[in-house]
Design a protein around this motif. Structure first.
Motif, PDB file in Angstrom:
ATOM      1  N   PHE A  53       4.869   5.169   2.229  1.00 29.66           N
ATOM      2  CA  PHE A  53       5.096   6.601   2.015  1.00 29.66           C
ATOM      3  C   PHE A  53       6.232   7.188   2.859  1.00 29.66           C
ATOM      4  O   PHE A  53       7.095   7.869   2.322  1.00 29.66           O
ATOM      5  CB  PHE A  53       3.797   7.399   2.223  1.00 29.66           C
ATOM      6  CG  PHE A  53       3.966   8.847   1.879  1.00 29.66           C
ATOM      7  CD1 PHE A  53       3.916   9.259   0.559  1.00 29.66           C
ATOM      8  CD2 PHE A  53       4.235   9.781   2.859  1.00 29.66           C
ATOM      9  CE1 PHE A  53       4.111  10.579   0.226  1.00 29.66           C
ATOM     10  CE2 PHE A  53       4.434  11.111   2.532  1.00 29.66           C
ATOM     11  CZ  PHE A  53       4.367  11.506   1.212  1.00 29.66           C
ATOM     12  N   LEU A  66       0.451   3.740   1.427  1.00 27.35           N
ATOM     13  CA  LEU A  66       0.389   4.397   2.734  1.00 27.35           C
ATOM     14  C   LEU A  66       1.578   4.041   3.606  1.00 27.35           C
ATOM     15  O   LEU A  66       2.285   4.910   4.085  1.00 27.35           O
ATOM     16  CB  LEU A  66      -0.910   4.019   3.446  1.00 27.35           C
ATOM     17  CG  LEU A  66      -2.131   4.758   2.942  1.00 27.35           C
ATOM     18  CD1 LEU A  66      -3.375   4.197   3.573  1.00 27.35           C
ATOM     19  CD2 LEU A  66      -2.013   6.240   3.225  1.00 27.35           C
ATOM     20  N   PHE A  67       1.798   2.725   3.795  1.00 27.15           N
ATOM     21  CA  PHE A  67       2.924   2.395   4.673  1.00 27.15           C
ATOM     22  C   PHE A  67       4.257   2.610   3.976  1.00 27.15           C
ATOM     23  O   PHE A  67       5.270   2.781   4.622  1.00 27.15           O
ATOM     24  CB  PHE A  67       2.785   0.982   5.279  1.00 27.15           C
ATOM     25  CG  PHE A  67       2.992  -0.158   4.314  1.00 27.15           C
ATOM     26  CD1 PHE A  67       4.258  -0.460   3.834  1.00 27.15           C
ATOM     27  CD2 PHE A  67       1.922  -0.939   3.926  1.00 27.15           C
ATOM     28  CE1 PHE A  67       4.453  -1.520   2.970  1.00 27.15           C
ATOM     29  CE2 PHE A  67       2.110  -2.004   3.050  1.00 27.15           C
ATOM     30  CZ  PHE A  67       3.370  -2.288   2.572  1.00 27.15           C
ATOM     31  N   SER A 100       0.868  -1.171   0.000  1.00 27.81           N
ATOM     32  CA  SER A 100       0.000   0.000   0.000  1.00 27.81           C
ATOM     33  C   SER A 100       0.906   1.222   0.000  1.00 27.81           C
ATOM     34  O   SER A 100       1.918   1.241   0.705  1.00 27.81           O
ATOM     35  CB  SER A 100      -0.877   0.021   1.248  1.00 27.81           C
ATOM     36  OG  SER A 100      -1.356   1.339   1.445  1.00 27.81           O
TER      37      SER A 100
END
Lengths: 176, 403
Positions: free
Chosen positions: A97, A94-95, A92
């Motif tokens: 980033f 998100l992690f 993802s």
């Protein structure tokens, strides 16, 4: 034995050297520079220097760092060694980033510093100006305009005259 | 360079332009829209009004923050823009009056107000903060402290215009130094009470900073446009490239800061995956709210970030004027995103009262602002850093720059 590198003109105040820079810029010189003991605001404009292209190195470095970071984490976690952590998806953005963000900064800074060195032709071991005794004053209280012989507009008499009109009290030739 | 006294208040008479009537039109049209809206759907009216209220509160608080920063950092670049920021900050008492509809409708807007804390554990543990008397006392304390602070920051500055005494500078510094703490606590409490408590079960330690980041971002865009108008109309002739450049740079910084804060909030909640936190974002992924979230990612951060990246972009009015309008739109959407999903759970739904409340509050604030602005000198007259603010050509600036 040595050919001339250029002509160096000494000034006493930031205002004087600023006025001289404007005159030299207006005369259309390209291979020239101003040396001062401290940054003089407005000098870039007086010299007609545009925004440095080093920002492009920073930007491209940053984009490479970001995509590199994302690809690295995707490859490691979702392809090469698939492992589920905390019930999260294998990949993802998100992690990934925070790490990609750090990579963005790291690569952008490297690109900036190496881009700057490249654009300035650094590192170099010697510069003709460093042999000039008078020029040592540039780290103290004197301001200098240096025009290189390499400039197409350079002429031994005319250039000297231009710098004299600009108010320099001391002009000398610098050897290569 | 002439002395500050020589550049006295320019007597500009640019009145009569059609723009000056706009606030009146906004107030009247907004008021009619709100009354009609309130009679047809009171709850929709309340939430619409709350969104607009929080939007404009952002700009008032953000302006107060920029004034405080000016004094804390003893900066010189912001001297020309300081006065109108002081005026906007002193709109906070007006915001206190505009809070009345929210105070009145609070029991309908905030579900916790009507829940018995003994039946709701998450409310029971927060009951010290979330109970109706505290809500109203806190509102009074917040508006009271903002009024005091913005009044002091403005009155000492106006006194400086007359006397030019160093006493004013010192007083302003003291109010700014103490005020920045009051500011931080009060803004956080305001965000918690008026927005976050709509879902009282939610936890986020970033919430106050999140509202702050968006607020200052919007304020900078607003200040940029006001400064541009003031310069064009000749009210503040001492505005130069430098002020616009620095406001642009700060706008860029807060673009990144907002993204940093909002991402951190989302990231921690996503990573920890605890229901008492995730439900807040789960609600905001329903229907078109998901799209609003995506617009926030790309429109609030990514687009402005890339467009403002270049140094010359910050001075390019062709870019900066649409950018400022875009910033307003993005911040408004952000306020919708924070408040409205409680009411419209399935997706964003714009109503007449949304537009009317923006027009009404915006119009009222604009009228009071113009009244303030015309009653006083348009920029500080005897600030000790006045001459430095005019440009980098003074000798002292050269020496001070790099040490």
């Amino acid at each position: 034995m040595s050919k001339p590198y250029g002509v160096i003109a000494e000034f006493d105040t930031p205002a004087d050297v600023m006025a001289a820079a404007r005159a030299v810029n207006a005369a259309g010189f390209k291979s020239w520079d101003v040396h001062t003991p401290f940054p003089v605001h407005g000098m870039d404009e007086a010299m007609g220097i545009k925004n440095s292209p080093v920002g492009w190195f920073t930007f491209i470095g940053g984009v490479c760092g970001y995509t590199g970071g994302m690809l690295m984490i995707w490859f490691q976690n979702a392809v090469d060694y698939r492992i589920i952590v905390g019930g999260k998806p294998l990949f993802s953005p998100l992690f990934a980033f925070p790490v990609s963000y750090e990579m963005t900064i790291l690569f952008a800074s490297f690109a900036t510093i190496f881009g700057m060195l490249f654009l300035n032709g650094l590192p170099r071991l010697h510069h003709p100006l460093l042999r000039n005794r008078r020029f040592a004053q540039v780290t103290h209280d004197k301001f200098y305009v240096v025009i290189e012989t390499a400039d197409s507009k350079y002429s031994e008499t005319e250039t000297r005259k231009l710098l004299e009109t600009a108010g320099s009290k001391h002009i000398e030739q610098v050897e290569e | 360079m002439s002395s500050p006294a020589a550049i006295a208040t320019p007597t500009v008479a640019h009145e009569g332009s059609g723009w000056d009537k706009l606030p009146y039109v906004l107030v009247v049209a907004g008021f009619i829209g709100l009354v009609v809206g309130a009679f047809s759907d009171l709850k929709q009216f309340g939430y619409s009004y709350l969104v607009s209220f929080m939007f404009f509160l952002s700009i008032c608080l953000g302006s107060m923050f920029l004034v405080i920063l000016h004094h804390l950092f003893d900066s010189n670049w912001s001297v020309p823009i300081r006065r109108f920021l002081e005026h906007i900050a002193f709109l906070l008492p007006v915001m206190g009056l505009l809070f009345i509809p929210i105070a009145w409708l609070a029991p309908q807007l905030y579900p916790w107000m009507t829940i018995d804390p003994h039946t709701d554990h998450s409310l029971h543990v927060k009951v010290a903060l979330f109970n109706p008397p505290t809500f109203y006392i806190m509102a009074a304390v917040l508006f009271g402290s903002w009024t005091l602070l913005s009044y002091k920051l403005r009155s000492w500055s106006l006194k400086q215009d007359e006397t030019g005494s160093v006493e004013c500078t010192f007083a302003l510094r003291k109010w700014a130094a103490g005020g920045v703490f009051i500011f931080a606590f009060s803004l956080t409490l305001a965000a918690i009470y008026w927005m976050k408590s709509l879902q009282h079960q939610f936890f986020s330690t970033m919430y106050g900073v999140y509202y702050f980041a968006g607020s200052v971002w919007t304020t900078l865009a607003t200040a940029y446009i006001i400064a541009m108008v003031m310069q064009r109309r000749g009210y503040i002739p001492i505005l130069h490239r430098r002020q616009f450049h620095d406001m642009g740079v700060l706008l860029f910084a807060f673009t990144v800061f907002y993204a940093y804060i909002h991402f951190s909030q989302y990231f921690l909640i996503w990573n920890a995956a605890m229901p008492e936190e995730t439900f807040w974002y789960v609600l905001r992924e329903q229907g078109t709210w998901w799209a609003v979230g995506m617009i926030t990612v790309f429109g609030h951060f990514f687009g402005p970030f890339l467009l403002l990246l270049r140094i010359d972009a910050k001075l390019n009015l062709k870019l900066m004027i649409p950018m400022a309008i875009w910033v307003w739109l993005m911040h408004y959407l952000d306020m919708q995103y924070n408040i409205m999903p409680v009411f419209h759970t399935t997706g964003i739904h714009l109503a007449l009262t949304d537009l009317a409340s923006m027009a009404f509050i915006g119009g009222v604030l604009a009228l009071v602002f113009l009244k303030y602005f015309h009653a006083h000198a348009p920029y500080p007259q005897k600030d000790p850093r006045f001459e430095e603010a005019l440009g980098p050509s003074t000798a002292s600036d050269h020496q001070g720059a790099e040490h």
